[in-house]
Design a protein around this motif. Structure first.
Motif, PDB file in Angstrom:
ATOM      1  N   PHE A 376      -5.071   0.281 -16.963  1.00 43.80           N
ATOM      2  CA  PHE A 376      -3.873  -0.376 -16.441  1.00 43.80           C
ATOM      3  C   PHE A 376      -3.191   0.463 -15.358  1.00 43.80           C
ATOM      4  O   PHE A 376      -2.486  -0.065 -14.495  1.00 43.80           O
ATOM      5  N   LEU A 377      -3.408   1.791 -15.409  1.00 47.00           N
ATOM      6  CA  LEU A 377      -2.788   2.686 -14.438  1.00 47.00           C
ATOM      7  C   LEU A 377      -3.682   2.972 -13.233  1.00 47.00           C
ATOM      8  O   LEU A 377      -3.301   3.742 -12.345  1.00 47.00           O
ATOM      9  N   ASP A 378      -4.842   2.358 -13.208  1.00 42.82           N
ATOM     10  CA  ASP A 378      -5.755   2.566 -12.084  1.00 42.82           C
ATOM     11  C   ASP A 378      -5.047   2.198 -10.775  1.00 42.82           C
ATOM     12  O   ASP A 378      -4.482   1.096 -10.654  1.00 42.82           O
ATOM     13  N   PRO A 379      -5.039   3.089  -9.769  1.00 40.45           N
ATOM     14  CA  PRO A 379      -4.300   2.822  -8.527  1.00 40.45           C
ATOM     15  C   PRO A 379      -4.699   1.530  -7.833  1.00 40.45           C
ATOM     16  O   PRO A 379      -3.847   0.796  -7.321  1.00 40.45           O
ATOM     17  N   ALA A 380      -6.011   1.242  -7.806  1.00 37.94           N
ATOM     18  CA  ALA A 380      -6.462   0.015  -7.144  1.00 37.94           C
ATOM     19  C   ALA A 380      -5.978  -1.224  -7.891  1.00 37.94           C
ATOM     20  O   ALA A 380      -5.619  -2.228  -7.266  1.00 37.94           O
ATOM     21  N   ILE A 381      -5.963  -1.160  -9.228  1.00 36.94           N
ATOM     22  CA  ILE A 381      -5.466  -2.288 -10.020  1.00 36.94           C
ATOM     23  C   ILE A 381      -3.967  -2.462  -9.783  1.00 36.94           C
ATOM     24  O   ILE A 381      -3.472  -3.589  -9.601  1.00 36.94           O
ATOM     25  N   GLN A 382      -3.221  -1.357  -9.756  1.00 37.44           N
ATOM     26  CA  GLN A 382      -1.785  -1.454  -9.506  1.00 37.44           C
ATOM     27  C   GLN A 382      -1.508  -2.073  -8.134  1.00 37.44           C
ATOM     28  O   GLN A 382      -0.617  -2.925  -7.992  1.00 37.44           O
ATOM     29  N   SER A 383      -2.288  -1.681  -7.139  1.00 42.36           N
ATOM     30  CA  SER A 383      -2.100  -2.241  -5.795  1.00 42.36           C
ATOM     31  C   SER A 383      -2.420  -3.723  -5.770  1.00 42.36           C
ATOM     32  O   SER A 383      -1.708  -4.525  -5.137  1.00 42.36           O
TER      33      SER A 383
END
Length: 425
Positions: A376-383
């Motif tokens: 859930f904290l993956d940068p690409a997922i957050q973006s």
């Protein structure tokens, strides 16, 4: 995205309902596990899932008889109960109890009384009589009967005898008994050692039941049709246990499954991840019936041609599509939010998906994926989530406001972004 501390949710937590009067009229389903899930009451028998049944031992039959007489026992004390369904499994007990009139105490007092009674019988049969708990593992006749010794006592332990036994041992007979005891010495020694281990646990705790401050796991039946489903579930336990026992890989929790450079907890048929033809189902909560139907038909057409479907099954439309795919036997990968027991939970090793998910898992048609906090904290997922939420806000002529990564809204959108990433990898 803003961040805040997240408290994992255990899906097998106790279903205490705030404000509920546990002395009033109601229908309850109780599940009472044995400490360590030791098969204290008997063994699972049968050549197939459809013929599976529990062959109760001497202690299991006593427990069955106690359940059978529970309503009468309390009726003599002015308490009106009705036993709607029950099942004594090798390592746990299911009770569906209806409270007909308000109770002088909580229904919990009834359950704790039953559990204490079972422990008392265990002490009478296997402790006070010179069993392992008092003789360091040597045991007498009762201990031999309880914990796996062969011979006359062990055979009698699994015999018929009485109306209750006839009901309890449906599909059993002399051949089943003989086949059960045609085991090699290594297996027999393993069973005996398990019995000694349980006796040691009992000696330290003084109870046969799983240690739990809540004393039991309970569910209150509210919704129409829930009672029939629960009774069917209780009666279906031997078949479900047979399927899980004979398909262990399909029901094993995997804590570190990497998919598309994301970490998941997973359960089910992992070969579905290798299937080249994939599609994703994502629908808005405000999708019209026509839009839902169009998506359903397109998804089914692709599934007929061998495509594996991925979905978070959040909106009603997504749930409809997932349910239809399951019912028609098509492969499905579902991304979950808090779907499994947390790591280290006492329920972790005994978890199995419920209802239709269980059946689909047993047939190899389902894979469940729950992202880790790191996913859930993956940068690409957050973006990706931020871009999606920003686009939705702009489409409604609203200002975009960042939301915490632990909020339900973020997590639901993130599940869809993860599914998109998997099918496009």
């Amino acid at each position: 995205m803003a961040q805040e501390k997240r408290h994992p949710v255990d899906p097998l937590r106790h279903h205490r309902e705030n404000g509920w009067d546990y002395r009033g009229r109601a229908i309850y389903h109780f599940t009472l596990p044995v400490e360590g899930r030791y098969p204290l009451f008997g063994t699972l028998e049968g050549e197939s899932a459809e013929t599976a049944f529990v062959m109760l031992n001497a202690f299991g039959r006593r427990v069955y008889q106690m359940i059978d007489g529970l309503a009468e026992f309390y009726a003599a004390r002015g308490v009106a109960l009705k036993m709607l369904a029950q099942k004594v499994m090798p390592d746990h007990v299911h009770l569906v109890i209806q409270v007909l009139e308000p109770l002088p105490q909580s229904i919990g007092a009834v359950v704790r009384g039953f559990k204490s009674g079972c422990t008392k019988v265990y002490k009478e049969m296997f402790v006070g009589g010179g069993g392992w708990a008092t003789r360091g593992g040597s045991g007498g006749e009762n201990a031999a009967e309880m914990h796996g010794n062969r011979g006359k006592n062990a055979t009698e332990m699994h015999g018929s005898g009485g109306e209750n036994a006839a009901e309890m041992h449906a599909n059993s007979g002399e051949n089943a008994v003989e086949n059960f005891f045609q085991v090699d010495n290594q297996f027999h020694d393993m069973i005996a050692q398990m019995g000694k281990n349980f006796a040691r646990i009992f000696a330290s705790r003084g109870s046969i039941w799983q240690q739990d401050p809540a004393h039991y796991h309970e569910r209150i039946l509210h919704a129409p049709g829930q009672l029939r489903r629960m009774i069917d579930y209780v009666k279906d336990n031997p078949r479900r246990l047979w399927l899980k026992t004979h398909n262990p890989d399909l029901f094993k929790l995997h804590r570190h499954t990497e998919v598309a450079a994301l970490q998941f907890t997973s359960l089910g048929n992992h070969f579905l991840l290798d299937w080249p033809d994939r599609q994703m189902v994502e629908m808005s909560r405000i999708a019209t019936p026509q839009e839902v139907q169009k998506c359903l038909l397109a998804t089914l057409a692709a599934a007929h041609n061998g495509t594996v479907t991925y979905t978070a099954a959040i909106s009603e439309g997504e749930k409809l599509v997932a349910r239809t795919l399951r019912e028609q036997g098509f492969p499905l990968v579902v991304l979950l939010n808090d779907g499994f027991p947390k790591e280290g939970s006492p329920h972790e090793h005994y978890y199995k998906p419920g209802g239709v998910y269980f059946e689909a898992c047993a047939k190899g048609q389902l894979l469940l994926l729950e992202p880790t906090d790191q996913a859930f904290l993956d940068p690409a997922i957050q973006s990706a989530v931020e871009a999606t939420l920003r686009h939705k806000a702009e489409a409604r002529h609203l200002a975009y406001t960042p939301i915490p990564v632990t909020s339900q809204r973020y997590r639901f959108v993130a599940l869809n972004e993860m599914a998109n990433r998997i099918i496009n990898t």
